[in-house]
Design an enzyme around this catalytic site. Structure first.
Site, short mmCIF file in Angstrom:
data_model
loop_
_atom_site.label_atom_id
_atom_site.label_comp_id
_atom_site.label_asym_id
_atom_site.label_seq_id
_atom_site.Cartn_x
_atom_site.Cartn_y
_atom_site.Cartn_z
N HIS A 171 0.84 -1.21 0.00
CA HIS A 171 0.00 0.00 0.00
C HIS A 171 0.87 1.26 0.00
CE1 HIS A 171 -3.97 1.78 1.82
NE2 HIS A 171 -3.34 2.67 1.05
N HIS A 221 1.30 5.16 -2.00
CA HIS A 221 0.81 6.12 -2.99
C HIS A 221 2.01 6.82 -3.62
CE1 HIS A 221 -3.43 5.85 -1.65
NE2 HIS A 221 -2.89 5.63 -0.47
N ARG A 239 2.58 9.43 -6.68
CA ARG A 239 1.59 10.35 -7.26
C ARG A 239 1.72 10.52 -8.76
NH1 ARG A 239 -1.96 10.04 -3.15
NH2 ARG A 239 -1.28 11.12 -1.27
N ASP A 248 -9.24 2.89 -4.52
CA ASP A 248 -8.51 3.49 -3.42
C ASP A 248 -9.10 4.80 -2.96
OD1 ASP A 248 -6.03 3.36 -1.77
OD2 ASP A 248 -6.11 5.41 -2.49
N HIS A 277 -12.31 0.12 3.25
CA HIS A 277 -13.49 0.24 4.09
C HIS A 277 -13.77 1.59 4.70
CE1 HIS A 277 -10.50 0.61 7.06
NE2 HIS A 277 -9.88 -0.38 6.50
N HIS A 323 -5.28 -0.89 5.85
CA HIS A 323 -5.09 -0.12 7.09
C HIS A 323 -6.13 -0.37 8.19
CE1 HIS A 323 -7.78 2.36 4.72
NE2 HIS A 323 -6.82 2.98 4.06
N ASP A 374 0.89 2.71 3.63
CA ASP A 374 -0.05 3.77 3.22
C ASP A 374 0.69 5.10 3.05
OD1 ASP A 374 -2.39 4.92 2.38
OD2 ASP A 374 -3.32 5.01 4.37
N PRO A 386 -5.64 14.37 4.07
CA PRO A 386 -5.28 13.21 4.89
C PRO A 386 -4.14 12.40 4.26
CG PRO A 386 -7.31 12.78 3.70
CD PRO A 386 -6.92 14.20 3.38
C1 NCD Z 1 -4.71 8.59 0.92
C2 NCD Z 1 -4.01 9.44 -0.10
O1 NCD Z 1 -3.48 10.51 0.27
O2 NCD Z 1 -3.97 9.07 -1.27
N1 NCD Z 1 -4.73 9.26 2.19
C3 NCD Z 1 -4.79 8.68 3.42
O3 NCD Z 1 -4.99 9.40 4.40
N2 NCD Z 1 -4.64 7.40 3.58
C4 NCD Z 1 -6.08 8.33 0.40
C5 NCD Z 1 -6.94 7.57 1.32
O4 NCD Z 1 -6.76 6.37 1.45
O5 NCD Z 1 -7.86 8.19 1.90
ZN ZN Z 2 -3.99 4.65 1.03
ZN ZN Z 3 -7.24 4.27 2.36
#
Ligand code: NCD
Ligand code: ZN
Ligand code: ZN
Length: 385
Positions: free
Chosen positions: A18, A20, A22, A112, A139, A192, A265, A283
């Site tokens: 997991h 990200h 960009r 996602d 979820h 998560h 994450d 977030p």
């Molecule tokens: C994730 C993101 O920034 O892509 N952010 C996060 O707080 N985990 C998107 C998400 O899963 O809400």
């Molecule tokens: Zn995520």
């Molecule tokens: Zn998420």
């Protein structure tokens, strides 16, 4: 070239289910190159790049592009995650089969950041994915329970006047997706996991023989909502930082194997997206370069995991979940393998400006953490030291 790993702990290369990155879309916050460098520094040899890019990774042209750029960069295998619908909130299923058959051989599917709000659509996505791979249950965004929510729905948020995000928002969807996976004969992976109740639900689902797996993030193992006192936007994340008892339940579940693995994450954001008032901050927090140290702090030091266990939760189990046969396994003498050497006695202070990531939104700034990745090797080539 010979590397002297004496004094270090030798582990199979880490696998992050997991991450990200960009690219495409927000290359100002992370590219596949900078995300790969951060991953290599964190001891990773494979990462799974989440689908919420712009455009969304909902077709084989994009998933193959992400895979190819990752191979050109060459620091870590960047496996794209395919969106299950066309667009993040689409009503139409994406061509998962095409993504699975492409150069990237997509194995993980997710919408996602937006769970499939419609249970009928989720059921169909599970049925479609069942012959192809694993579906990630995102979820945590049950839309009605989390409308406007920015922080864990508990005493701290109430005192600080922050809109609360209840445990039930997560747990109700985990339960729903476990039952839908059972009926579809599909495999579901819970992203998560953040609450004590989710741990109970996972244990229950396993007892029923449901093919469910789960991950926990480093930040949910180490941090809790007491961090919100400063209103610092760096602490805003989905799902939110919970309470002490959730943290302890997550640690115990990871030690026991009820939660299979650690996943970062890793969510880079630009400075101006995180500096604002807490409720306005985007977030997400960085995770790749600090994950191992947080696992040492929360799991190894308290005696919940030994180094064998670290190999299990950082490498072997995530590799097994997605069926990566070149990761997380013993390497024969002379074979070019994926491995990570950890200095178990090192202590280091996290300096945001020293990170390889293009973004700076680490919640661990100025914190001293134990254990450090000393060397990462991808197929016999050193990728970080
Ligand atoms: C994730 C993101 O920034 O892509 N952010 C996060 O707080 N985990 C998107 C998400 O899963 O809400
Ligand atoms: Zn995520
Ligand atoms: Zn998420």
């Amino acid at each position: 070239r010979t590397v002297d790993g004496r004094g270090g702990v030798l582990l199979p290369g880490f696998v992050d289910l997991h991450t990200h990155v960009r690219e495409p879309g927000r290359e100002d916050t992370e590219t596949i190159a900078t995300g790969s460098a951060a991953a290599a520094r964190g001891g990773y040899t494979a990462i799974f790049a989440m689908a919420n890019t712009s455009p969304v990774a909902d077709n084989a042209a994009i998933t193959d592009l992400v895979w190819r750029i990752g191979q050109e960069v060459g620091l870590v295998d960047v496996h794209p995650v395919g969106a299950v619908t066309v667009g993040l909130e689409g009503r139409q299923l994406a061509e998962m089969g095409m993504m699975a058959d492409g150069a990237a051989k997509v194995k993980l599917f997710s919408d996602d950041g937006k769970c499939v709000h419609d249970p009928v659509l989720m059921k169909r996505a599970l049925e479609y994915s069942s012959g192809l791979g694993v579906l990630i249950s995102q979820h945590s965004e049950d839309p009605r329970l989390t409308e406007g929510a920015v922080a864990h729905d508990g005493p701290t948020a109430a005192r600080l006047g922050l809109a609360g995000w209840p445990r039930a928002a997560e747990e109700s969807i985990v339960a729903r997706d476990a039952l839908l996976a059972r009926d579809a004969g599909a495999r579901v992976h819970v992203a998560h996991a953040s609450t004590e109740g989710t741990v109970s639900l996972l244990r229950w689902a396993r007892e029923q023989g449901i093919a469910i797996t789960a991950e926990v993030t480093p930040h949910h193992l180490l941090l809790d909502d007491s961090r919100l006192e400063t209103y610092d936007g760096v602490n805003r994340v989905n799902p939110p930082l919970r309470e002490d008892r959730d943290k302890l339940a997550l640690r115990a579940a990871l030690a026991e194997g009820v939660i299979d693995c650690v996943a970062t994450d890793h969510a880079p954001h630009a400075a101006q997206e995180k500096c604002c008032e807490f409720s306005q901050a985007k977030p997400g927090m960085l995770g790749l370069e600090t994950a191992l140290s947080v696992v040492v702090e929360t799991m190894v030091r308290p005696g919940l995991l030994d180094w064998r266990g670290v190999a299990r939760v950082m490498s072997e189990r995530p590799a097994q979940i997605v069926g990566l046969d070149d990761q997380g396994r013993p390497i024969a003498v002379g074979e070019p393998g994926n491995l990570t050497v950890v200095d178990p006695d090192a202590e280091w202070t996290v300096e945001p400006d020293a990170l390889a990531s293009k973004s700076r939104n680490t919640p661990y700034a100025a914190m001293t953490l134990p254990g450090r990745v000393a060397l990462t090797v991808l197929r016999g080539t050193v990728t970080a030291e």
